[in-house]
Design a protein around this motif. Structure first.
Motif, PDB file in Angstrom:
ATOM      1  N   MET A  51      35.616  45.259  29.562  1.00  0.00           N
ATOM      2  CA  MET A  51      35.916  44.239  30.584  1.00  0.00           C
ATOM      3  C   MET A  51      36.582  43.023  29.954  1.00  0.00           C
ATOM      4  N   PHE A  96      27.473  43.500  37.547  1.00  0.00           N
ATOM      5  CA  PHE A  96      26.552  42.984  36.545  1.00  0.00           C
ATOM      6  C   PHE A  96      25.093  43.173  36.946  1.00  0.00           C
TER       7      PHE A  96
ATOM      8  N   ALA B 117      31.930  36.733  35.922  1.00  0.00           N
ATOM      9  CA  ALA B 117      32.325  37.380  37.180  1.00  0.00           C
ATOM     10  C   ALA B 117      33.784  37.058  37.485  1.00  0.00           C
ATOM     11  N   THR B 119      36.152  36.298  35.384  1.00  0.00           N
ATOM     12  CA  THR B 119      37.012  37.043  34.454  1.00  0.00           C
ATOM     13  C   THR B 119      37.102  38.508  34.885  1.00  0.00           C
ATOM     14  N   ALA B 120      35.970  39.087  35.247  1.00  0.00           N
ATOM     15  CA  ALA B 120      35.963  40.497  35.646  1.00  0.00           C
ATOM     16  C   ALA B 120      36.834  40.715  36.884  1.00  0.00           C
ATOM     17  N   LEU B 121      36.917  39.700  37.743  1.00  0.00           N
ATOM     18  CA  LEU B 121      37.767  39.809  38.930  1.00  0.00           C
ATOM     19  C   LEU B 121      39.201  39.399  38.625  1.00  0.00           C
ATOM     20  N   ASN B 122      39.427  39.031  37.371  1.00  0.00           N
ATOM     21  CA  ASN B 122      40.766  38.697  36.882  1.00  0.00           C
ATOM     22  C   ASN B 122      41.319  37.388  37.445  1.00  0.00           C
TER      23      ASN B 122
END
Ligand SMILES: Nc1ncnc2c1ncn2[C@@H]1O[C@H](COP(=O)(O)OP(=O)(O)OP(=O)(O)O)[C@@H](O)[C@H]1O
Ligand SMILES: [Mg+2]
Lengths: 257, 224
Positions: A51, A96, B117, B119-122
């Motif tokens: 990720m 998460f 979160a 970052t994970a969603l860009n």
């Protein structure tokens, strides 16, 4: 078929602590993987590196034909720029352990905002898709609830919907039920079971729920001390583990038969 | 006491000037709070250093002296400021330095999970701050900002020393023109207190609107 994920000799250390030790791993498109193993064996670290939340110490990772942590410039491999990482993250989503919903947004806003900001989806379409996904996870009636007005299981289902809304090619689930009260675990796992059965998305899940791993996965990887000790179909791993360490680990989950 | 009534128009003008100084300086202080507070969190070292120098300078020196400097010294260097501008800059820059610490602290206290979160969603860095971290930090900023707003309002009294006809200045005029000392100062204390009460009410209103919109209860917010 070409692999969608390849770990090539990946090492990861935190200071002195070796967390991933010369890891090689290949994942085919659409494959569903369950990562199991004792605490501290590096399972979460693998997902976090994919990720881009954690860097790697050495080695290469290829995602969908492109280096994840490197890029080619003038025939040489250099460290990935922010722009490259941004591009690579587009195809990857993560759910998460602690949900990490945006607390200032309602359930439906949590799902629509990333589409609008990152995918540039028009607001109306984003809302439609958010509602559709809320339906998929069984929460149509909770659209205007804020995260703190939802149970843990409901929050996690919203988080799954939020991640799905971005249409990732690869989805990562890190112990998504371990922060939940026991009676809420099944509602989340059932959503994931359905997803695994219905979608072509490549999925990696870290879990301590062996029943679930068995239903969910095409392949189970048993990790210990930063290495894959044993890998195989769920039936093989759970009923005829070859390695002593796997047997030892699984014997702690007596309910698995 | 009846004599003081003759000064009512002057008192109203003074009150109005104090309010104007407070509002304009508050807007300036708010902008500075965010610019400096967020700069202190920048990934660029030079931006962080500049913001820190600003903060330490304005927090570490007297507002009164800064105002005198702007009003009396800058003209010698060819930059003449009106009393109002010098007053607003001194008050706004000062409270802005305190406010920047409020902004930085609140934004920093948003959990790591929210960074991850986004970052994970860009999200881009800008989007992360604009749509995730700052909106969550704002409710935490309201109570300390409320206190700073009152500090700011009280600080505006120093502008009377560079000829601005605010409440304090008006009280001095009344004292000079009549023989009264107790009355004018007692009166403006009451007026300052009333203005402060309005500011407290305003802060509570903002906090309550946010709380209502997000279905939350905020610490320290009075129930309506
Ligand atoms: N940011 C970090 N800094 C230092 N050490 C870390 C960091 N993140 C993880 N570790 C260490 O790396 C090791 C592997 O961590 P990881 O989270 O990948 O384990 P895990 O297999 O997911 O364990 P669990 O089942 O408990 O979640 C652990 O010993 C952990 O303490
Ligand atoms: Mg873990």
């Amino acid at each position: 078929m070409a692999n969608i994920i390849e770990f090539q000799n990946v090492h990861k250390s935190f200071g002195e602590l070796k967390v991933l030790d010369d890891l090689n791993l290949h994942v085919e498109p659409g494959e569903k993987l369950a990562l199991i193993g004792p605490s501290g064996s590096g399972k979460t670290t693998i997902l976090r590196i994919l990720m881009t939340l954690e860097t790697l110490s050495s080695g290469r990772i290829i995602v969908d034909g492109d280096y994840l942590w490197h890029e080619e410039k003038g025939g040489r491999l250099i460290e990935a720029s922010d722009a490259h990482l941004h591009k690579m993250r587009n195809g990857i989503g993560m759910v998460f352990q602690h949900f990490n919903l945006f607390p200032h947004l309602t359930a439906v806003q949590n799902i629509e905002q990333p589409q609008i900001l990152v995918r540039r989806t028009p607001k109306i379409e984003a809302r439609e898709k958010a509602m559709e996904l809320l339906g998929l996870v069984g929460l149509s009636d909770k659209q205007n609830h804020f995260p703190h007005e939802l149970s843990g299981g409901q929050q996690q289902r919203v988080a799954i919907a939020r991640s799905l809304a971005m249409d990732p090619k690869i989805m990562l689930f890190d112990e998504v039920t371990s922060a939940l009260d026991p009676e809420l675990v099944d509602e989340v796992l059932n959503v994931l079971r359905r997803l695994a059965a219905d979608s072509d998305t490549t999925m990696l899940t870290v879990t301590h729920e062996m029943h679930f791993a068995r239903d969910f996965a095409d392949r189970v990887l048993f990790f210990d001390k930063g290495k894959i000790v044993e890998a195989g179909k769920p039936e093989e791993i759970f009923t005829h583990p070859k390695e002593e360490r796997t047997r030892n680990f699984l014997s702690k989950f007596i309910t698995v038969t | 006491m009846g004599q003081i009534l003759e000064f009512t128009p002057l008192l109203i003008e003074g009150t109005w000037m104090t309010i104007k100084l407070t509002v304009v300086s508050a807007v300036l202080a708010l902008v500075i709070s965010f610019v400096v507070g967020l700069s202190r969190l920048s990934s660029s070292r030079s931006v962080r250093v500049l913001a820190t120098i600003y903060l330490e300078f304005f927090r570490g020196t007297s507002a009164l002296v800064q105002m005198f400097f702007m009003f009396y010294v800058l003209p010698l260097l060819g930059l003449t400021l009106s009393p109002f501008t010098a007053g607003v800059i001194a008050c706004g820059f000062n409270l802005g330095s305190y406010g920047s610490e409020v902004v930085r602290g609140a934004v920093q206290s948003v959990g790591k999970g929210q960074h991850e979160a986004s970052t994970a969603l860009n999200y881009t860095v800008y989007q992360r701050y604009r749509y995730v971290l700052i909106p969550q930090a704002v409710p935490m900023m309201i109570p300390p900002f409320g206190n700073l707003l009152i500090e700011l309002m009280k600080l505006t009294a120093v502008t009377s020393l560079i000829t601005i006809a605010d409440l304090t200045f008006v009280a001095q005029i009344i004292r000079a023109q009549t023989a009264m000392t107790l009355e004018p100062f007692l009166l403006i204390l009451v007026i300052y207190f009333l203005i402060a009460s309005v500011l407290v009410g305003f802060t509570d209103f903002v906090a309550r609107s946010i709380a209502r919109k997000r279905h939350i209860t905020l610490a320290g917010v009075r129930r309506s």
